[in-house]
Design a protein around this motif. Structure first.
Motif, PDB file in Angstrom:
ATOM      1  N   GLY A 153       0.807  -1.215   0.000  1.00  0.00           N
ATOM      2  CA  GLY A 153       0.000   0.000   0.000  1.00  0.00           C
ATOM      3  C   GLY A 153       0.838   1.261   0.000  1.00  0.00           C
ATOM      4  N   ARG A 154       2.169   1.100  -0.050  1.00  0.00           N
ATOM      5  CA  ARG A 154       3.058   2.262   0.049  1.00  0.00           C
ATOM      6  C   ARG A 154       2.900   3.212  -1.143  1.00  0.00           C
ATOM      7  N   ASP A 155       2.487   2.695  -2.295  1.00  0.00           N
ATOM      8  CA  ASP A 155       2.351   3.572  -3.466  1.00  0.00           C
ATOM      9  C   ASP A 155       1.299   4.660  -3.245  1.00  0.00           C
ATOM     10  N   LEU A 156       0.340   4.418  -2.372  1.00  0.00           N
ATOM     11  CA  LEU A 156      -0.690   5.428  -2.101  1.00  0.00           C
ATOM     12  C   LEU A 156      -0.134   6.633  -1.352  1.00  0.00           C
ATOM     13  N   LEU A 157       1.022   6.468  -0.714  1.00  0.00           N
ATOM     14  CA  LEU A 157       1.592   7.586   0.036  1.00  0.00           C
ATOM     15  C   LEU A 157       2.030   8.731  -0.861  1.00  0.00           C
ATOM     16  N   ALA A 158       2.064   8.499  -2.174  1.00  0.00           N
ATOM     17  CA  ALA A 158       2.397   9.596  -3.091  1.00  0.00           C
ATOM     18  C   ALA A 158       1.360  10.704  -3.055  1.00  0.00           C
ATOM     19  N   MET A 159       0.147  10.407  -2.564  1.00  0.00           N
ATOM     20  CA  MET A 159      -0.865  11.463  -2.460  1.00  0.00           C
ATOM     21  C   MET A 159      -1.003  11.982  -1.025  1.00  0.00           C
ATOM     22  N   ALA A 160      -0.128  11.548  -0.114  1.00  0.00           N
ATOM     23  CA  ALA A 160      -0.188  12.017   1.265  1.00  0.00           C
ATOM     24  C   ALA A 160       0.207  13.495   1.344  1.00  0.00           C
ATOM     25  N   ARG A 161      -0.516  14.232   2.135  1.00  0.00           N
ATOM     26  CA  ARG A 161      -0.252  15.654   2.349  1.00  0.00           C
ATOM     27  C   ARG A 161      -1.021  16.094   3.590  1.00  0.00           C
ATOM     28  N   PRO A 162      -0.773  17.292   4.087  1.00  0.00           N
ATOM     29  CA  PRO A 162      -1.471  17.743   5.293  1.00  0.00           C
ATOM     30  C   PRO A 162      -2.989  17.732   5.119  1.00  0.00           C
ATOM     31  N   PHE A 163      -3.677  17.304   6.155  1.00  0.00           N
ATOM     32  CA  PHE A 163      -5.141  17.298   6.236  1.00  0.00           C
ATOM     33  C   PHE A 163      -5.806  16.276   5.295  1.00  0.00           C
ATOM     34  N   TRP A 164      -5.027  15.355   4.727  1.00  0.00           N
ATOM     35  CA  TRP A 164      -5.582  14.385   3.775  1.00  0.00           C
ATOM     36  C   TRP A 164      -5.565  13.007   4.433  1.00  0.00           C
ATOM     37  N   ASN A 165      -6.737  12.507   4.806  1.00  0.00           N
ATOM     38  CA  ASN A 165      -6.855  11.190   5.427  1.00  0.00           C
ATOM     39  C   ASN A 165      -6.968  10.104   4.357  1.00  0.00           C
ATOM     40  N   ILE A 166      -6.268   9.002   4.559  1.00  0.00           N
ATOM     41  CA  ILE A 166      -6.341   7.854   3.647  1.00  0.00           C
ATOM     42  C   ILE A 166      -6.698   6.620   4.470  1.00  0.00           C
ATOM     43  N   HIS A 226     -15.752  -9.108  -1.845  1.00  0.00           N
ATOM     44  CA  HIS A 226     -15.675  -7.663  -1.977  1.00  0.00           C
ATOM     45  C   HIS A 226     -14.205  -7.251  -2.075  1.00  0.00           C
ATOM     46  N   PRO A 227     -13.785  -6.665  -3.194  1.00  0.00           N
ATOM     47  CA  PRO A 227     -12.399  -6.202  -3.305  1.00  0.00           C
ATOM     48  C   PRO A 227     -12.095  -5.102  -2.288  1.00  0.00           C
ATOM     49  N   ALA A 228     -10.827  -4.772  -2.159  1.00  0.00           N
ATOM     50  CA  ALA A 228     -10.403  -3.729  -1.233  1.00  0.00           C
ATOM     51  C   ALA A 228     -10.944  -2.359  -1.664  1.00  0.00           C
ATOM     52  N   HIS A 229     -11.126  -1.489  -0.670  1.00  0.00           N
ATOM     53  CA  HIS A 229     -11.567  -0.116  -0.918  1.00  0.00           C
ATOM     54  C   HIS A 229     -10.455   0.858  -0.526  1.00  0.00           C
ATOM     55  N   ILE A 230     -10.446   1.997  -1.205  1.00  0.00           N
ATOM     56  CA  ILE A 230      -9.660   3.149  -0.764  1.00  0.00           C
ATOM     57  C   ILE A 230     -10.638   4.285  -0.498  1.00  0.00           C
ATOM     58  N   LEU A 231     -10.499   4.916   0.657  1.00  0.00           N
ATOM     59  CA  LEU A 231     -11.293   6.104   0.970  1.00  0.00           C
ATOM     60  C   LEU A 231     -10.316   7.190   1.401  1.00  0.00           C
ATOM     61  N   ALA A 232     -10.340   8.318   0.709  1.00  0.00           N
ATOM     62  CA  ALA A 232      -9.440   9.420   1.031  1.00  0.00           C
ATOM     63  C   ALA A 232     -10.229  10.724   1.002  1.00  0.00           C
ATOM     64  N   TYR A 233      -9.918  11.622   1.932  1.00  0.00           N
ATOM     65  CA  TYR A 233     -10.696  12.853   2.033  1.00  0.00           C
ATOM     66  C   TYR A 233      -9.934  13.891   2.856  1.00  0.00           C
ATOM     67  N   TYR A 234     -10.228  15.153   2.576  1.00  0.00           N
ATOM     68  CA  TYR A 234      -9.675  16.233   3.384  1.00  0.00           C
ATOM     69  C   TYR A 234     -10.380  16.280   4.725  1.00  0.00           C
ATOM     70  N   SER A 235      -9.613  16.546   5.773  1.00  0.00           N
ATOM     71  CA  SER A 235     -10.202  16.643   7.102  1.00  0.00           C
ATOM     72  C   SER A 235      -9.421  17.625   7.959  1.00  0.00           C
ATOM     73  N   LEU A 236     -10.132  18.577   8.541  1.00  0.00           N
ATOM     74  CA  LEU A 236      -9.526  19.500   9.497  1.00  0.00           C
ATOM     75  C   LEU A 236      -9.406  18.865  10.875  1.00  0.00           C
ATOM     76  N   ALA A 237     -10.089  17.725  11.058  1.00  0.00           N
ATOM     77  CA  ALA A 237     -10.100  17.067  12.366  1.00  0.00           C
ATOM     78  C   ALA A 237      -8.968  16.069  12.528  1.00  0.00           C
TER      79      ALA A 237
END
Length: 590
Positions: free
Chosen positions: A523-536, A558-569
Motif C-alpha cells: 500500500g506504500r504507493d498510495l503515500l504519493a498522495m499524502a499531504r497535510p489534512f488528507w486522510n487515507i 468484496h475487493p479492497a476499498h480506498i477512501l481518502a478525504y480532506y479533514s480538518l479534524a
C-alpha cells in the motif's frame, strides 16, 4: 489626513452594506468565495450563515463547527459513504452521530432543523435532542440511518411539539411498538411532513394517522409503510391539504377499492403494490399529477403506457425498467414538462416475463427528443449506442444530473466503446454538475476517459464504473475536471501509483472512493498522495454473505476499498478493525 477620513468612512459604509447583503447570499459556493476575500468578510459569513452541509462527518469536528458558525439554524450531516447503501461498506465503519448531538445540545441555541444521512443514531441521541432542542426543533430527518428504535422516536414524538417535518425514509429502525406515532398524534398540531416510507415499521395505527390529519391542518406530505388503503379512507377524508402520498398497499379484492377517494389537492403520488385492477383509482386526478412513483407498483409495460398518457403535467417519474422503450416513447409524447426521470433496475424474472420491459437507445432517443425540459436522468439500460448519447447531448440542454448504468445481462451490445457518444453528451450538456457512468470492460477506452476529463468543466461529483483500459487513461482524465470535488470509482483497472498521481493533479478534489484496483504489496504507493489534512483509509478485501434473488445465501467477494478525504479534524479515532488508516507510521506497523 482628509484621505484617511474618506477611507475610514468608505470602509464603514462598505461593512454596513455588506452586512445587509450577506444574509441574502444563499449559494454555498458564493458564500465560500466571499469568506476568502478578507478577515472581515470571513467574520460576516460566520455571523450570518444559517445553513451548513457537511458532506462527510469526519472532515471536521463538532467544536470547530461551533466555533465558526454559532448562529446556525439548519445543519445537514452525512456519515457513511454512498457505497454503504449497496452494502459495500462494513456496517461498523463509523458515522456516529453522538459527538455531534452532544455539541448541538450544548451550544447551538438557534438550531431548528437537523438532517442526518447514513449515520448511526442511538436512542440516547434522540432522547438528548428531545430534551435539549424539543421546544424549538422544527425539522428532523433521519435519512437512511440505523442504530435506533421506536423508543427513541417516542422521545421525539412526546417532546418536539413544534415539529413540522419528521423524515425516517429508508432508515433501519427496531420496532418495539407504535406508541411514538400515538404521542405525535396527541401533541403535535403543526406537522407538515411525515415520512416513514421504506422502513419496517408496521405497528402503525391508522387511527393515529387520522388524528394527525385532523389536528395538523397544514399536513401536505405523508409517506407511510405497508398500510391497507381501505383503512386510510378516514385519513384521506381528513387530510384536506394533502399534496403528496406514498405507501399503502392493496390486499383485498379489487372490487372493494371503488370507494377509495383521494384528497383533491394530491399531485405527488406513489402507491405500492398498485396493479392493473387498482389503476382506475388514479385516473380521476391523473391530469393533476406532477410526481408519480411507480418503483414498487406491480405494473407491466402496457400498464405504464396506459397510466402515463393520462398524466400530461407530470414533472417527476420514478419507476423500473419494466417501463420499457415503449413506455418512454409514450412519456416523450405525453409529458412535455418532465424534469426528472429515474429508472431503477427491475427483478430479472420480471424482465423475462415482460419482453418489452427493457430500456435501450430507442427509448432514450425518444425521451431526449420529446422531453426538452429534462434536468435529471438516472437510468439502467440493457443496450446503448453512441448515437443515443449524441442525441441527448444535442437535445437535453437543461440536463444537470446524468447517471447511466449498462446492465450486464445482455452479452451482445450494439455499439461499444462509447467514446464519441460520451464526448458529444458532455460537450452538449454544459449544465451537468453530477455525472455517473457505470459500464463494462470495453465500454469506454482510455481515449474516452480522457474525453470525460476534458469536457467536464463544471462537474462536481462523478461516479465511474468499469471504464478505461490502463493507467494512461486515468492520468489523462485527471488533467481535466477542474471543478471535480468528489470522485467515486468501482471495478477499474488502475494501479495505486496512478490513483495517487491522479489525485495530486485534480486540485479541487476533496473526496475519493475506489473499490477494485491494482493493489501493491504494502500500500506504500498510495503515500504519493499524502499531504497535510488528507486522510487515507483502506478497507481490506472481505467475504460477505448475501441473499440472492431466489432467497439463497451466497458468498460474495468484496475487493479492497480506498477512501481518502480532506479533514480538518485529523485522522479519526473510531476506526474499526476492518479499516486501516494509511500513513507512514501505520505502514511500518502493519
Amino acid at each position: 489626513m482628509e484621505d484617511e477620513k474618506v477611507t475610514k468612512v468608505s470602509s464603514a459604509v462598505s461593512d454596513v452594506v455588506l452586512g445587509c447583503v450577506m444574509p441574502y447570499i444563499l449559494d454555498p459556493k458564493d458564500r465560500d468565495a466571499a469568506s476568502l476575500v478578507c478577515r472581515r468578510w470571513y467574520e460576516l459569513d460566520a455571523l450570518t450563515r444559517k445553513h451548513v452541509t457537511i458532506a462527510l462527518c469526519y472532515t471536521t469536528s463538532p467544536d470547530r463547527l461551533r466555533r465558526r458558525f454559532r448562529h446556525l439554524e439548519s445543519l445537514k450531516l452525512k456519515g457513511k459513504p454512498r457505497a454503504a447503501m449497496f452494502n459495500l461498506i462494513p456496517e461498523d465503519w463509523g458515522g456516529y452521530v453522538t459527538p455531534w448531538v452532544t455539541e448541538i445540545a450544548e451550544s447551538f441555541n438557534c438550531l431548528r432543523s437537523l438532517h442526518f444521512r447514513r449515520m448511526i443514531v442511538r436512542d440516547s441521541d434522540l432522547e438528548l435532542l428531545a430534551r435539549s432542542r424539543g421546544r424549538v426543533l422544527q425539522a428532523l430527518k433521519l435519512d437512511k440511518c440505523s442504530g435506533f428504535s421506536t423508543d427513541g422516536l417516542l422521545h421525539i414524538g412526546r417532546s418536539c411539539r413544534n415539529l413540522k417535518t419528521l423524515f425516517l425514509e429508508e432508515s433501519s429502525i427496531v420496532e418495539n411498538d407504535g406508541e411514538w406515532l400515538h404521542e405525535l398524534a396527541l401533541y403535535n398540531t403543526v406537522l407538515e411532513t411525515l415520512n416513514f416510507y421504506m422502513t419496517d415499521l408496521v405497528k402503525v395505527s391508522f387511527e393515529d394517522l387520522e388524528l394527525i390529519a385532523r389536528n395538523c391542518r397544514s399536513l401536505n406530505s405523508v409517506k407511510v409503510g405497508d398500510c391497507e388503503i381501505l383503512d386510510l379512507l378516514q385519513f384521506f377524508s381528513a387530510a384536506a391539504a394533502l399534496e403528496e402520498f406514498c405507501g399503502g398497499s392493496f390486499n383485498e379484492q379489487p372490487d372493494k377499492y371503488s370507494s377509495v377517494t383521494l384528497p383533491a389537492k394530491l399531485c405527488r403520488l406513489g402507491l405500492t403494490y398498485l396493479g392493473e385492477n387498482e389503476m382506475p383509482i388514479v385516473f380521476p386526478f391523473a391530469p393533476l399529477l406532477k410526481k408519480l412513483d411507480l418503483l414498487y407498483a406491480l405494473l407491466d409495460t402496457e400498464d405504464h403506457c396506459t397510466l402515463i398518457q393520462r398524466c400530461p403535467n407530470l414533472e417527476v417519474l420514478e419507476t423500473r425498467n419494466v417501463v420499457g422503450d415503449r413506455g418512454l416513447e409514450v412519456l416523450a409524447r405525453s409529458c412535455k414538462r418532465l424534469k426528472r426521470l429515474r429508472i431503477e433496475r427491475g427483478a430479472d424474472e420480471q424482465e423475462m416475463e415482460d419482453e418489452e420491459g427493457v430500456v435501450s437507445q430507442r427509448g432514450l432517443i425518444a425521451l431526449a427528443q420529446g422531453c426538452l425540459e429534462l434536468q435529471y436522468l438516472a437510468v439502467y439500460v440493457s443496450d446503448i449506442t453512441n448515437a443515443s448519447l449524441e442525441c441527448i447531448g444535442s437535445c437535453s440542454k437543461n440536463l444537470c444530473d446524468f447517471r447511466l448504468v449498462l446492465l450486464d445481462r445482455e452479452e451482445r451490445i450494439t455499439d461499444l466503446p462509447l467514446d464519441n457518444g460520451v464526448r458529444a453528451l458532455l460537450r452538449g450538456c454544459e449544465k451537468i454538475r453530477r455525472f455517473a457512468l457505470y459500464l463494462r470492460p470495453g465500454g469506454l477506452t482510455d481515449v474516452g476517459l480522457s474525453y470525460v476529463g476534458q469536457y467536464s468543466q463544471n462537474i462536481r461529483w462523478m461516479l465511474l464504473g468499469y471504464v478505461g483500459e490502463s493507467d494512461t487513461g486515468l492520468l489523462d482524465f485527471s488533467r481535466g475536471c477542474p471543478s471535480l470535488q468528489k470522485l467515486e470509482m468501482r471495478g477499474c483497472c488502475f494501479s495505486e501509483r496512478a490513483l495517487a498521481a491522479a489525485v495530486m493533479q485534480m486540485t479541487s478534489l476533496r473526496y475519493l472512493w475506489v473499490q477494485g484496483y491494482r493493489a501493491s504489496a504494502t500500500g506504500r504507493d498510495l503515500l504519493a498522495m499524502a499531504r497535510p489534512f488528507w486522510n487515507i483509509e483502506i478497507i481490506p478485501p472481505r467475504r460477505v454473505v448475501v441473499t440472492d434473488q431466489v432467497g439463497e445465501a451466497v458468498v460474495v467477494e468484496h475487493p479492497a476499498h480506498i477512501l481518502a478525504y480532506y479533514s480538518l479534524a485529523g485522522p479519526r479515532t473510531d476506526c474499526p478493525d476492518t479499516v486501516i488508516p494509511l500513513d507512514s507510521e501505520s505502514l511500518l506497523t502493519r
